[in-house]
Write a protein that holds these residues in place. Structure first.
Motif, PDB file in Angstrom:
ATOM      1  N   GLY A  81       0.756  -1.241   0.000  1.00  0.00           N
ATOM      2  CA  GLY A  81       0.000   0.000   0.000  1.00  0.00           C
ATOM      3  C   GLY A  81       0.787   1.292   0.000  1.00  0.00           C
ATOM      4  O   GLY A  81       0.197   2.371   0.075  1.00  0.00           O
ATOM      5  N   PHE A  82       2.109   1.194  -0.074  1.00  0.00           N
ATOM      6  CA  PHE A  82       2.895   2.428  -0.179  1.00  0.00           C
ATOM      7  C   PHE A  82       2.854   2.956  -1.609  1.00  0.00           C
ATOM      8  O   PHE A  82       2.814   2.178  -2.569  1.00  0.00           O
ATOM      9  CB  PHE A  82       4.367   2.162   0.151  1.00  0.00           C
ATOM     10  N   THR A  83       2.889   4.273  -1.745  1.00  0.00           N
ATOM     11  CA  THR A  83       3.289   4.877  -3.010  1.00  0.00           C
ATOM     12  C   THR A  83       4.814   4.819  -3.037  1.00  0.00           C
ATOM     13  O   THR A  83       5.455   5.211  -2.059  1.00  0.00           O
ATOM     14  CB  THR A  83       2.825   6.344  -3.083  1.00  0.00           C
ATOM     15  N   ARG A  97       4.235  -0.714 -11.965  1.00  0.00           N
ATOM     16  CA  ARG A  97       2.806  -0.387 -12.190  1.00  0.00           C
ATOM     17  C   ARG A  97       2.055  -1.599 -12.699  1.00  0.00           C
ATOM     18  O   ARG A  97       0.920  -1.864 -12.288  1.00  0.00           O
ATOM     19  CB  ARG A  97       2.680   0.791 -13.162  1.00  0.00           C
ATOM     20  N   LEU A  98       2.698  -2.352 -13.599  1.00  0.00           N
ATOM     21  CA  LEU A  98       2.063  -3.580 -14.103  1.00  0.00           C
ATOM     22  C   LEU A  98       1.831  -4.578 -12.970  1.00  0.00           C
ATOM     23  O   LEU A  98       0.879  -5.358 -13.002  1.00  0.00           O
ATOM     24  CB  LEU A  98       2.927  -4.222 -15.203  1.00  0.00           C
ATOM     25  N   ALA A  99       2.707  -4.533 -11.972  1.00  0.00           N
ATOM     26  CA  ALA A  99       2.556  -5.423 -10.809  1.00  0.00           C
ATOM     27  C   ALA A  99       1.535  -4.866  -9.814  1.00  0.00           C
ATOM     28  O   ALA A  99       1.324  -5.450  -8.751  1.00  0.00           O
ATOM     29  CB  ALA A  99       3.903  -5.618 -10.123  1.00  0.00           C
ATOM     30  N   GLY A 100       0.947  -3.718 -10.149  1.00  0.00           N
ATOM     31  CA  GLY A 100      -0.114  -3.165  -9.306  1.00  0.00           C
ATOM     32  C   GLY A 100       0.341  -2.101  -8.326  1.00  0.00           C
ATOM     33  O   GLY A 100      -0.461  -1.606  -7.526  1.00  0.00           O
ATOM     34  N   ALA A 101       1.613  -1.728  -8.384  1.00  0.00           N
ATOM     35  CA  ALA A 101       2.122  -0.735  -7.426  1.00  0.00           C
ATOM     36  C   ALA A 101       1.832   0.683  -7.906  1.00  0.00           C
ATOM     37  O   ALA A 101       1.790   0.947  -9.109  1.00  0.00           O
ATOM     38  CB  ALA A 101       3.628  -0.919  -7.241  1.00  0.00           C
TER      39      ALA A 101
END
Ligand code: NAP
Length: 241
Positions: free
Chosen positions: A31-33, A52-56
């Protein structure tokens, strides 16, 4: 506060590959940016894309830890992007040249020592001091310095590397100094040893994955308020100095 993200922000240095990338992905997953500190634009962009593709929730920050200007600009960039910083992981590190006994102390070129110290030690001080004012505004600031048990004077593990190993001993000592200065604050500073991990750094000569190496850094980055200060830890617990 207006202009400040609700989500916590973590800056990871040397986050474009290896253990740093795994730390960024792990912090993103909880849940961190994640601010992806990396010196090369293409490598940084590619890492941000993969995260980002991993959802981060990730963004790139230009950061060469050997440059004062770059560290200052990176601190500003994080502040502009999310308005906050909760975690700093000082992960960027280099071994220096290792072939042919070039890191035997009796023949050590001082430029090799300087170069390794500039990244592994001065880089940590540079980046930490650049972002500390922003970190101090967090409710629960955490600093993790990626060290190595090769820097343990008690253990003296691994091959003889008279620039790299002392750089991590000095990093451990500086970690303790920060913890002393910050003792009366909510900033927790600790050093981590990831173990012997398969990355470019080791020529992938280990079965231990980057995710496994990242776990201790993620644990120290998310310590509770009454967690340890000024310690040196790996997966097994306290590493002797
Ligand atoms: P790695 O795969 O070689 O990654 C090192 C990272 O540091 C890369 O992102 C690299 O960026 C970055 N970096 C180097 N110099 C930099 C600079 N001046 N400014 C910004 N970034 C810089 O190594 P790793 O195995 O993941 O190691 C990460 C950390 O763990 C290091 O501190 C290392 O000493 C420590 N460690 C590793 C092991 C292990 O077994 N792998 C064991 C103990 C400790 P570029 O891609 O631009 O070069």
């Amino acid at each position: 506060m207006e202009g400040v993200n609700e989500k916590k922000t973590a800056l990871v240095t040397g986050a474009n590959k290896g253990i740093g990338f795994a730390i960024a992905r792990g912090l993103g997953a909880i849940g961190f940016t994640v601010a992806v500190g990396a010196r090369d634009t293409a490598r940084r962009d590619e890492a941000v894309e993969r995260l980002r593709l991993a959802g981060a929730d990730a963004f790139g920050v230009a950061l060469d830890v050997t440059s004062d200007d770059s560290a200052a600009a990176a601190a500003k960039a994080v502040e502009q992007q999310t308005g906050r910083l909760d975690v700093l992981v000082n992960n960027a590190g280099i071994s220096g040249p290792m072939d042919g006994g070039v890191q035997n102390p009796s023949t050590l070129d001082l430029d090799v020592l300087r170069t390794v110290l500039d990244t592994n030690v001065f880089g940590v001080v540079r980046v930490t001091n650049a972002v500390l004012p922003l970190l101090r505004r967090s409710d629960a600031p955490r600093i993790v310095n990626m060290s190595s048990n090769m820097g343990s004077l008690a253990l003296q593990t691994g091959p003889q590397l008279a620039a790299y190993a002392p750089s991590k001993s000095l990093l451990n000592s500086i970690t303790a100094q920060y913890a002393r200065e910050l003792a009366g604050t909510n900033v927790l500073v600790n050093a981590a040893c990831p173990g012997y991990v398969a990355t470019d750094f080791t020529g992938f000569a280990s079965p231990r994955t980057a995710d496994e190496g990242a776990a201790i850094a993620i644990r120290l980055a998310t310590l509770p308020d009454d967690g340890p200060r000024g310690g040196f830890f790996d997966d097994g617990g306290v590493v002797p100095w």
